[in-house]
Enzyme design. Structure first.
Site, PDB file in Angstrom:
ATOM      1  N   GLY A 296      30.969  14.235  56.421  1.00 47.87           N
ATOM      2  CA  GLY A 296      30.853  13.015  55.627  1.00 47.87           C
ATOM      3  C   GLY A 296      31.397  11.776  56.318  1.00 47.87           C
ATOM      4  O   GLY A 296      31.694  10.779  55.657  1.00 47.87           O
TER       5      GLY A 296
ATOM      6  N   GLU B 282      29.196   7.311  65.550  1.00 48.94           N
ATOM      7  CA  GLU B 282      29.061   8.282  66.663  1.00 48.94           C
ATOM      8  C   GLU B 282      29.846   7.809  67.890  1.00 48.94           C
ATOM      9  O   GLU B 282      29.369   7.867  69.026  1.00 48.94           O
ATOM     10  CB  GLU B 282      27.575   8.494  67.012  1.00 48.94           C
ATOM     11  CG  GLU B 282      26.710   8.971  65.849  1.00 48.94           C
ATOM     12  CD  GLU B 282      26.969  10.433  65.455  1.00 48.94           C
ATOM     13  OE1 GLU B 282      27.764  11.120  66.126  1.00 48.94           O
ATOM     14  OE2 GLU B 282      26.384  10.870  64.451  1.00 48.94           O
ATOM     15  N   ALA B 283      31.073   7.351  67.653  1.00 49.02           N
ATOM     16  CA  ALA B 283      31.875   6.743  68.722  1.00 49.02           C
ATOM     17  C   ALA B 283      32.205   7.716  69.842  1.00 49.02           C
ATOM     18  O   ALA B 283      32.506   7.294  70.964  1.00 49.02           O
ATOM     19  CB  ALA B 283      33.166   6.167  68.128  1.00 49.02           C
ATOM     20  N   GLN B 284      32.142   9.017  69.567  1.00 51.58           N
ATOM     21  CA  GLN B 284      32.469   9.995  70.623  1.00 51.58           C
ATOM     22  C   GLN B 284      31.523   9.893  71.811  1.00 51.58           C
ATOM     23  O   GLN B 284      31.860  10.314  72.912  1.00 51.58           O
ATOM     24  CB  GLN B 284      32.474  11.426  70.058  1.00 51.58           C
ATOM     25  CG  GLN B 284      31.109  12.045  69.800  1.00 51.58           C
ATOM     26  CD  GLN B 284      30.481  11.622  68.481  1.00 51.58           C
ATOM     27  OE1 GLN B 284      31.088  10.908  67.709  1.00 51.58           O
ATOM     28  NE2 GLN B 284      29.256  12.066  68.228  1.00 51.58           N
TER      29      GLN B 284
END
Ligand code: ZN
Length: 191
Positions: free
Chosen positions: A22, A90-92
């Site tokens: 989430g 989706e910063a990874q």
């Protein structure tokens, strides 16, 4: 009479967890509240994530909010304009420059809300996420439910045999599982 607050309200917030926890829903919820407050918002995501839509951040329950795909973290600074609240999804998948970008924005008074996977499918900290969590004022870990035992999930177990670090996909490729189930798979040599 309305008196404008001149205090620097810049800050960094991180929302992290496994797949299906989430994260994007929580990012969208916070961004919507900023829109209700009449604040100019912008959302960025890495170009790599084009699973559903080129220009929308779309959560698994299909709530969408418009976003701008960028090829590198440096592009964010040139595209941010006058936005007061900046979302990064989706910063990874971003390069390590995203850490300095987030700090620069916060120092300019921007509220930066970052969502991303805390760990990769092997249970290792993912890309720039650990450093982002360290410099953030606020970190929220959100949890999926372990598909094997019903406890809180902690990692995204990959069902496919690929050993690429980045493999985009849905429930056919990943399942959220808890630490105990992850360790049981590791002991059985099934990771
Ligand atoms: Zn479990």
């Amino acid at each position: 009479m309305f008196i404008e607050c001149t205090k620097n309200t810049g800050r960094i917030e991180v929302i992290c967890g496994s797949m299906f926890s989430g994260k994007s829903e929580e990012l969208i919820r916070r961004m919507r509240r900023a829109v209700f407050a009449n604040l100019e918002v912008k959302i960025f995501k890495p170009q790599i994530d084009v699973r559903y839509s080129e220009t929308n951040v779309v959560s698994h329950d299909a709530h969408a909010i418009e976003s701008t795909p960028v090829a590198s973290s440096a592009e964010i600074l040139s595209l941010v304009g006058t936005a007061r609240v900046v979302g990064i999804d989706e910063a990874q998948f971003f390069d390590d420059g995203i850490i300095e970008v987030a700090q620069t924005l916060a120092e300019k008074g921007v509220r930066v809300i970052i969502a991303g996977l805390d760990m990769d499918y092997l249970g290792n900290p993912f890309g720039p996420m650990p450093a982002l969590m360290a410099v953030a004022e606020d970190v929220a870990k959100v949890h999926a439910i372990c598909v094997r035992c019903g406890d809180l999930a902690y990692v995204s177990h990959r069902l496919s045999k690929s050993d690429k670090l980045v493999e985009l996909g849905e429930k056919d490729i990943y399942e959220p599982i808890c630490r105990a189930c992850f360790n049981a798979l590791r002991k059985a040599g099934k990771l």
